[in-house]
Design an enzyme around this catalytic site. Structure first.
Site, short mmCIF file in Angstrom:
data_model
loop_
_atom_site.label_atom_id
_atom_site.label_comp_id
_atom_site.label_asym_id
_atom_site.label_seq_id
_atom_site.Cartn_x
_atom_site.Cartn_y
_atom_site.Cartn_z
N PHE A 116 0.86 -1.18 0.00
CA PHE A 116 0.00 0.00 0.00
C PHE A 116 0.89 1.23 0.00
CE2 PHE A 116 -4.68 0.47 0.93
CZ PHE A 116 -5.06 -0.70 0.31
N GLN A 233 -8.66 13.86 3.69
CA GLN A 233 -7.91 13.10 2.69
C GLN A 233 -8.68 12.95 1.38
OE1 GLN A 233 -6.94 8.61 3.07
NE2 GLN A 233 -5.02 9.73 3.18
N HIS A 235 -8.64 10.83 -1.88
CA HIS A 235 -8.08 9.58 -2.42
C HIS A 235 -7.82 9.79 -3.90
CE1 HIS A 235 -7.65 5.39 -3.50
NE2 HIS A 235 -7.74 5.03 -2.24
N LEU A 245 -15.02 4.49 -4.96
CA LEU A 245 -13.60 4.21 -4.74
C LEU A 245 -13.06 3.06 -5.58
CD1 LEU A 245 -11.09 4.75 -2.94
CD2 LEU A 245 -11.88 2.84 -1.56
N GLU A 248 -6.63 1.63 -3.35
CA GLU A 248 -5.18 1.73 -3.53
C GLU A 248 -4.56 0.34 -3.73
OE1 GLU A 248 -3.42 4.76 -1.08
OE2 GLU A 248 -2.01 3.27 -0.32
N ARG A 279 -1.02 9.35 -0.24
CA ARG A 279 -2.20 9.78 -1.00
C ARG A 279 -2.23 11.27 -1.30
NH1 ARG A 279 -6.71 5.88 1.91
NH2 ARG A 279 -5.95 4.04 0.82
N HIS A 343 -12.20 11.19 0.70
CA HIS A 343 -12.26 9.79 1.11
C HIS A 343 -12.30 9.60 2.61
CE1 HIS A 343 -11.58 5.53 0.89
NE2 HIS A 343 -10.40 5.60 1.46
N ARG A 379 -3.52 10.29 6.41
CA ARG A 379 -3.59 8.88 6.80
C ARG A 379 -2.94 8.00 5.75
NH1 ARG A 379 -7.27 4.43 5.66
NH2 ARG A 379 -8.59 5.66 4.29
C1 LIG Z 1 -15.11 3.19 0.13
C2 LIG Z 1 -14.16 3.14 1.28
C3 LIG Z 1 -13.12 2.22 1.29
C4 LIG Z 1 -12.21 2.17 2.34
N1 LIG Z 1 -11.20 1.26 2.31
C5 LIG Z 1 -10.34 1.18 3.36
C6 LIG Z 1 -9.31 0.19 3.39
O1 LIG Z 1 -9.16 -0.63 2.50
N2 LIG Z 1 -8.48 0.18 4.46
C7 LIG Z 1 -8.61 1.06 5.49
O2 LIG Z 1 -7.83 0.98 6.43
N3 LIG Z 1 -9.59 1.98 5.48
C8 LIG Z 1 -10.46 2.06 4.45
N4 LIG Z 1 -11.45 3.01 4.46
C9 LIG Z 1 -11.67 3.80 5.67
C10 LIG Z 1 -12.35 2.92 6.72
O3 LIG Z 1 -13.19 1.99 6.10
C11 LIG Z 1 -13.20 3.74 7.68
O4 LIG Z 1 -12.47 4.82 8.16
C12 LIG Z 1 -13.62 2.88 8.87
O5 LIG Z 1 -14.20 1.68 8.45
C13 LIG Z 1 -14.57 3.64 9.78
O6 LIG Z 1 -15.06 2.76 10.73
P1 LIG Z 1 -15.88 3.31 11.97
O7 LIG Z 1 -16.24 2.11 12.78
O8 LIG Z 1 -15.12 4.39 12.63
O9 LIG Z 1 -17.19 3.98 11.35
P2 LIG Z 1 -18.29 3.44 10.30
O10 LIG Z 1 -17.98 2.10 9.76
O11 LIG Z 1 -18.49 4.55 9.34
O12 LIG Z 1 -19.57 3.27 11.20
C14 LIG Z 1 -20.27 4.37 11.72
C15 LIG Z 1 -21.43 3.85 12.53
O13 LIG Z 1 -22.06 4.94 13.21
C16 LIG Z 1 -23.45 4.87 13.04
N5 LIG Z 1 -23.98 6.24 13.10
C17 LIG Z 1 -23.51 7.36 12.49
N6 LIG Z 1 -24.29 8.41 12.80
C18 LIG Z 1 -25.25 7.96 13.62
C19 LIG Z 1 -26.36 8.55 14.27
N7 LIG Z 1 -26.66 9.85 14.12
N8 LIG Z 1 -27.16 7.77 15.02
C20 LIG Z 1 -26.91 6.45 15.16
N9 LIG Z 1 -25.87 5.84 14.57
C21 LIG Z 1 -25.06 6.58 13.82
C22 LIG Z 1 -23.64 4.22 11.69
O14 LIG Z 1 -24.93 3.64 11.61
C23 LIG Z 1 -22.52 3.17 11.72
O15 LIG Z 1 -22.95 2.02 12.40
C24 LIG Z 1 -12.36 3.06 3.41
C25 LIG Z 1 -13.39 3.98 3.42
C26 LIG Z 1 -14.27 4.05 2.35
C27 LIG Z 1 -15.34 5.10 2.37
#
Ligand SMILES: Cc1cc2nc3c(=O)[nH]c(=O)nc-3n(C[C@H](O)[C@H](O)[C@H](O)COP(=O)(O)OP(=O)(O)OC[C@H]3O[C@@H](n4cnc5c(N)ncnc54)[C@H](O)[C@@H]3O)c2cc1C
Length: 573
Positions: A116, A233, A235, A245, A248, A279, A343, A379
């Site tokens: 990566f 960030q 992407h 997306l 990468e 990135r 991203h 990041r």
């Molecule tokens: C398309 C994409 C691909 C990615 N690929 C990678 C990768 O390959 N490797 C990597 O390291 N990172 C990657 N990332 C980044 C990474 O996936 C995210 O930063 C990470 O998964 C975020 O996880 P989280 O648990 O913090 O939040 P999230 O998975 O976003 O979960 C948020 C949670 O909060 C809840 N929530 C939000 N607001 C409210 C509200 N008002 N009331 C109740 N519930 C709420 C939602 O329902 C959800 O359950 C990617 C991101 C994207 C967008």
């Protein structure tokens, strides 16, 4: 309206960070609940494609991972959190493996790893190009198995705080049952915000519709400052027309970028790492090519043809399908049109190294919603999934310790937040169409402005224009009306409230970006093109001043460990 329900640990958000934290609470025997506005398996974590970093190969070393991260962060990441994340990474990945996560394997059975960006070793573990999906399902199974209480399709309306003899502390939340519109007040001894990022403030982004920064905005209103909001960030490879997306991991497999002239261009900008520079560097290079006329319709191309059909079908099946469905090209025989796309948001609720808010006792944060600042100004790819499972675990354990050993005085006076929140909804529903503004108008103007004036390249003039757009959006929010006045599944009201949160996050992003008069990581100011270590080796914190009804800014020192290897140097790839 229903009465108060009490939990030991209340986690808002059921993505990877929330579920990983919940695992610690429930397996420690505490009454643990998660709230999610969508089914947990639809959380944005599920969309992560490329993988998760960990120095699990015996030839690798977590110290190298930590150095790559400190450098990737452009030297404003917190070194204690970074060391902890990289040292704990192998175990965090092996925990998931032991829970049954179907990581891709080498022929000898070890977990496969790919290259990566911005790293000196291929240390990204993956499950084909659906890594987040595999990890999220694994943790969801554990949540079911151990009996985490799930408020599924409940929407956070407010984080409550209460006075105690030791000062203000978080005391729970008010949530809306989306199915019925009913409000519930939930009490908790420790509250964790794991609501993900806020990339939806930009017109072109890779994020889920749900990434509107709700939890961070509510935490700020409850008295917990955010930090690093200026660092967003972009992407390099979002699909040109939709922003979807292209991981990468594709460049990790050997794909490269070409301009409209059909030639690779990254050797001009990052002679060593080329397409696998970090990135921010690749995104700026692409924008420079596009601005200099070597793009086509606002994009350049990602070429995978030379990798061959077999590898594409085996390791990049989802990517191929996305390119076919959303861009109309089959990457086996055509290059994919791409452009830099919002991203990931490095900013979040400012915490100590264990995920506890620096200002509001009893409030914790993990995952993208937090700023333990392992990412600093930029990041590294595959460090975010890692952050969710390492800090989900660490913050979960710290909440358990807080509840069992450090809680101190309980709230003396529970607030009646239900009345306040129901008043807020009633006011929104009561607003007349006449003289009012529709939410779609506010959202589309704001996101276009942010894209134009607060994205890959910034300067004072553009940022002031973005700030005007934010001020305009704030004024219009006071006149925003909804068409749907009913209670059940009222998505009109929910998206309107999400927009209120998003506007607050946009204000924080622009104000921080105006404040930071240098270029660092993802924050590139054309009017201050150099990094200024003398004045800006610091976090900018963002506070909601409820009395004045506006944002104020502060500073918080970067946490350093004294490791001489982490001294800032010019960042080259
Ligand atoms: C398309 C994409 C691909 C990615 N690929 C990678 C990768 O390959 N490797 C990597 O390291 N990172 C990657 N990332 C980044 C990474 O996936 C995210 O930063 C990470 O998964 C975020 O996880 P989280 O648990 O913090 O939040 P999230 O998975 O976003 O979960 C948020 C949670 O909060 C809840 N929530 C939000 N607001 C409210 C509200 N008002 N009331 C109740 N519930 C709420 C939602 O329902 C959800 O359950 C990617 C991101 C994207 C967008």
């Amino acid at each position: 309206m229903a009465g108060m329900k009490q939990h030991d640990i209340l986690i808002i958000g059921a993505g990877l960070a929330g579920l990983r934290a919940a695992f610690e609470g429930v397996t420690a025997g505490l009454n643990t609940a998660v709230v999610s506005k969508i089914h947990p398996l639809r959380s944005h974590s599920c969309a992560a494609q490329g993988g998760v970093n960990a120095a699990i190969n015996p030839k690798d070393d977590w110290h190298h991972h930590a150095y790559d991260t400190v450098k990737g962060a452009d030297f404003v990441g917190d070194q204690d959190s970074i060391d902890m994340m990289c040292a704990e990474a192998p175990q965090a990945v092996l925990d998931l493996d032991a829970m049954g996560c179907p990581f891709s394997r080498e022929d000898d059975g070890t977990i496969a790893q790919r290259a990566f960006g911005g790293q000196n070793f291929p240390r990204t573990a993956y499950a084909a190009d659906r890594t987040g999906h595999a990890m999220l399902h694994t943790l969801w199974e554990q949540a079911i198995k151990y009996g985490v209480h799930v408020y599924d399709e409940y929407f956070l309306m407010k984080i409550t705080n209460a006075e105690t003899p030791d000062g203000l502390r978080a005391s729970g939340a008010v949530v809306m049952d989306i199915r019925t519109g009913e409000l519930h007040q939930l009490g908790a001894r420790a509250v964790c915000v794991a609501t993900g990022g806020y990339g939806r403030m930009f017109a072109s982004n890779t994020n889920a519709m749900t990434n509107t920064g709700d939890g961070i905005a509510h935490a700020m209103r409850a008295g917990a400052p955010a930090a690093d909001l200026e660092f967003v960030q972009f992407h390099p490879t979002g699909l040109k027309s939709s922003g979807i997306l292209i991981s990468e991991g594709v460049r990790g497999e050997g794909a490269y970028l070409i301009g409209a002239d059909g030639q690779r261009f990254m050797q001009k900008y990052a002679p060593n790492k080329l397409e696998l520079a970090s990135r921010d560097v690749v995104s700026r290079s692409m924008m420079t090519e596009i601005n200099n006329g070597n793009g086509k319709d606002g994009g350049v191309f990602l070429d995978v043809r030379h990798l061959g059909k077999e590898l594409i079908l085996e390791r990049l099946p989802q990517i191929r399908q996305l390119a076919i469905d959303f861009e109309g090209v089959d990457p086996i025989d055509q290059p994919i049109p791409v452009r830099p796309t919002c991203h990931y948001t490095m900013g979040g609720i400012r915490t100590d190294k264990l995920g506890h808010s620096i200002a509001l006792k009893g409030l914790f944060a993990a995952g993208e919603a937090a700023c333990v600042s392992v990412h600093g100004a930029n990041r590294l790819g595959a460090n975010s999934l890692l952050e969710t499972i390492v800090f989900g675990k660490i913050t979960g354990k710290d909440m358990v310790d807080f509840v069992k050993n450090r809680e101190g005085h309980a709230p003396v006076k529970p607030t009646d937040a239900l009345a306040e929140v129901s008043g807020h909804i009633a006011q929104l529903k009561a607003r007349p169409e006449k003289g009012g503004v529709r939410q779609s108008e506010i959202r589309s103007t704001l996101t276009a402005e942010m894209q134009e004036n607060c994205s890959v390249f910034r300067d004072e003039k553009r940022l002031k224009s973005a700030l005007n757009a934010v001020e305009d959006a704030k004024e219009k929010l006071s006149r925003m009306y909804v068409d749907d006045k009913t209670d059940a599944f009222n998505t009109d009201v929910i998206t309107a409230i999400e927009l209120q949160n998003l506007v607050l996050m946009a204000e924080g992003t622009v104000r921080n970006a105006l404040e930071r008069k240098e270029s660092r990581g993802a924050h590139a100011r054309e009017d201050f093109p150099n990094r200024d270590d003398e004045n800006w080796m610091t976090h900018i914190t963002t506070h909601w001043d409820a009395k004045k009804g506006e944002i104020t800014l502060g500073r918080d020192a970067v946490r350093t460990t004294g490791n001489p290897q982490y001294a800032p140097v010019e960042r080259k790839y």
